[in-house]
Design an enzyme around this catalytic site. Structure first.
Site, PDB file in Angstrom:
ATOM      1  N   GLY A 154       0.847  -1.182   0.000  1.00  9.44           N
ATOM      2  CA  GLY A 154       0.000   0.000   0.000  1.00  9.44           C
ATOM      3  C   GLY A 154       0.884   1.233   0.000  1.00  9.44           C
ATOM      4  O   GLY A 154       2.011   1.210  -0.507  1.00  9.44           O
ATOM      5  N   ILE A 156       2.425   2.651   2.485  1.00  6.49           N
ATOM      6  CA  ILE A 156       3.643   2.466   3.273  1.00  6.49           C
ATOM      7  C   ILE A 156       4.619   1.575   2.524  1.00  6.49           C
ATOM      8  O   ILE A 156       5.827   1.857   2.469  1.00  6.49           O
ATOM      9  CB  ILE A 156       3.308   1.899   4.667  1.00  6.49           C
ATOM     10  CG1 ILE A 156       2.627   2.986   5.512  1.00  6.49           C
ATOM     11  CG2 ILE A 156       4.571   1.398   5.373  1.00  6.49           C
ATOM     12  CD1 ILE A 156       2.166   2.522   6.874  1.00  6.49           C
ATOM     13  N   ARG A 236       1.665  -5.385  11.960  1.00  2.00           N
ATOM     14  CA  ARG A 236       1.082  -5.609  13.275  1.00  2.00           C
ATOM     15  C   ARG A 236       1.620  -6.933  13.792  1.00  2.00           C
ATOM     16  O   ARG A 236       1.860  -7.865  13.019  1.00  2.00           O
ATOM     17  CB  ARG A 236      -0.450  -5.652  13.217  1.00  2.00           C
ATOM     18  CG  ARG A 236      -1.115  -4.294  12.997  1.00  2.00           C
ATOM     19  CD  ARG A 236      -0.973  -3.391  14.211  1.00  2.00           C
ATOM     20  NE  ARG A 236      -1.729  -2.160  14.090  1.00  2.00           N
ATOM     21  CZ  ARG A 236      -1.257  -1.036  13.576  1.00  2.00           C
ATOM     22  NH1 ARG A 236      -0.013  -1.000  13.105  1.00  2.00           N
ATOM     23  NH2 ARG A 236      -2.002   0.051  13.518  1.00  2.00           N
ATOM     24  N   GLU A 264       1.995  -7.687  22.664  1.00  6.35           N
ATOM     25  CA  GLU A 264       2.560  -6.335  22.677  1.00  6.35           C
ATOM     26  C   GLU A 264       1.841  -5.500  23.731  1.00  6.35           C
ATOM     27  O   GLU A 264       0.603  -5.508  23.758  1.00  6.35           O
ATOM     28  CB  GLU A 264       2.397  -5.706  21.292  1.00  6.35           C
ATOM     29  CG  GLU A 264       3.094  -4.377  21.133  1.00  6.35           C
ATOM     30  CD  GLU A 264       2.961  -3.811  19.723  1.00  6.35           C
ATOM     31  OE1 GLU A 264       2.415  -2.694  19.596  1.00  6.35           O
ATOM     32  OE2 GLU A 264       3.391  -4.484  18.771  1.00  6.35           O
ATOM     33  N   HIS A 283       7.436  -0.640  18.722  1.00  8.03           N
ATOM     34  CA  HIS A 283       6.302  -0.110  17.951  1.00  8.03           C
ATOM     35  C   HIS A 283       6.389   1.412  17.835  1.00  8.03           C
ATOM     36  O   HIS A 283       5.498   2.151  18.263  1.00  8.03           O
ATOM     37  CB  HIS A 283       4.965  -0.507  18.570  1.00  8.03           C
ATOM     38  CG  HIS A 283       3.814  -0.408  17.611  1.00  8.03           C
ATOM     39  ND1 HIS A 283       2.649  -1.126  17.749  1.00  8.03           N
ATOM     40  CD2 HIS A 283       3.651   0.331  16.475  1.00  8.03           C
ATOM     41  CE1 HIS A 283       1.815  -0.827  16.758  1.00  8.03           C
ATOM     42  NE2 HIS A 283       2.406   0.067  15.980  1.00  8.03           N
TER      43      HIS A 283
END
Length: 320
Positions: A154, A156, A236, A264, A283
């Site tokens: 996408g 990113i 993720r 996380e 993150h």
């Protein structure tokens, strides 16, 4: 009843917001600040535009959705929308969910390159060596001449490829949910992954978390990676099967650089912390000095369009 806008950034800190008293397709917007605190800034039923607090968990940002009977737009300040999806079923039909396309590309792509270069060039070992006053010379892998696979192409993924361009990679392959052509070359479909994985020295995962991508990087995926390959996850945590990854890195067959983990935050004592060949960042792909100016520009632009009755941008789904 008012047309309330819930903002996680104070309205007086955002240049370019439409004048609350201006007339247009709406009777006027009432800006309220809420960044996830225990008290709501107003009646959720009066909220017409909900800008979701950034980096707050679902347990904080989802509960007000059920009472937002007038909301028209839910705007995240993250690229992913998985943290608000549990509450979408409580919304009336026609509510538009928008992501933060344009906000995180620069920072996330920058960190991706930092993780790749640090992992390949042995930077974590140099830091440990400096702590021990050890000179750890020798030859280390370079990014130059490597084959790179971007899984999740996408905005990113495209920004990552932009930054790979000067590094003289031998090849960059791209994979998305469905195949398409781009100015940079072909984007292959996810179904082509089994054939592409064995050809890559560096595999970058930048796909959104969906039911289809949860656990995408499983034992089968990892087994197809080339011996000595580097896995980089800036998507993720749950996109990667942690147990399967641990088995591979502990064997020494592959290495990994992870900005996201599952679970996380990674708890003390978790085996990933000390797994060989694993570099972990907490993150921080999007949380840099580049975030705030881009987030403010996004909110100002979206609300200007909303107040004028024009279509908002970055719509990823409409409830119905």
């Amino acid at each position: 009843m008012t047309d309330d806008v819930w903002l996680p950034i104070a309205a007086d800190e955002i240049d370019g917001l439409p004048d609350p008293s201006a007339t247009g397709s709406r009777k006027g917007l009432n800006y309220l600040y809420w960044n996830g605190g225990p008290d709501y800034p107003g009646d959720p039923a009066d909220c017409v535009f909900y800008a979701v607090p950034y980096m707050k968990p679902s347990g904080i940002v989802v509960p007000p959705l059920a009472a937002m009977t007038s909301v028209c737009v839910v705007q995240t300040l993250s690229a992913g929308i998985d943290h608000v999806q549990p509450g979408l079923g409580s919304l009336r039909p026609g509510v538009q969910l928008c992501n933060a396309r344009g906000v995180h590309e620069a920072s996330t792509a920058e960190l991706t390159l930092a993780l790749i270069l640090a992992s390949l060039r042995g930077i974590p070992g140099f830091v440990r060596g400096q702590d021990k006053e050890e000179w750890r010379g020798g030859f280390y892998p370079a990014l130059a001449d490597k084959s790179v696979l971007i899984v999740g192409y996408g905005s990113i993924g495209a920004a990552i490829e932009d930054r790979l361009a000067p590094f003289e990679c031998a090849r960059v392959a791209r994979v998305a949910r469905s195949g398409r052509a781009t100015a940079r070359g072909e984007v292959r479909a996810l179904t082509d992954l089994p054939a592409l994985l064995p050809e890559a020295d560096v595999v970058i995962v930048s796909t959104p978390l969906t039911e289809q991508t949860k656990g995408l990087v499983n034992a089968s995926f990892l087994a197809r990676m080339r011996d000595g390959a580097l896995l980089v996850n800036v998507a993720r945590g749950p996109v990667v099967d942690t147990k399967a990854l641990l088995a591979e890195v502990e064997s020494g067959r592959i290495t990994a650089a992870l900005d996201v983990t599952d679970p996380e935050p990674l708890p003390p004592g978790h085996p990933l912390w000390h797994a060989p060949g694993v570099l972990i960042s907490p993150h921080v792909g999007g949380s840099t000095s580049a975030f705030m100016p881009r987030a403010k520009r996004l909110l100002a632009g979206q609300l200007t369009r909303f107040a004028a009755g024009e279509p908002v941008r970055n719509v990823v789904l409409t409830t119905g």
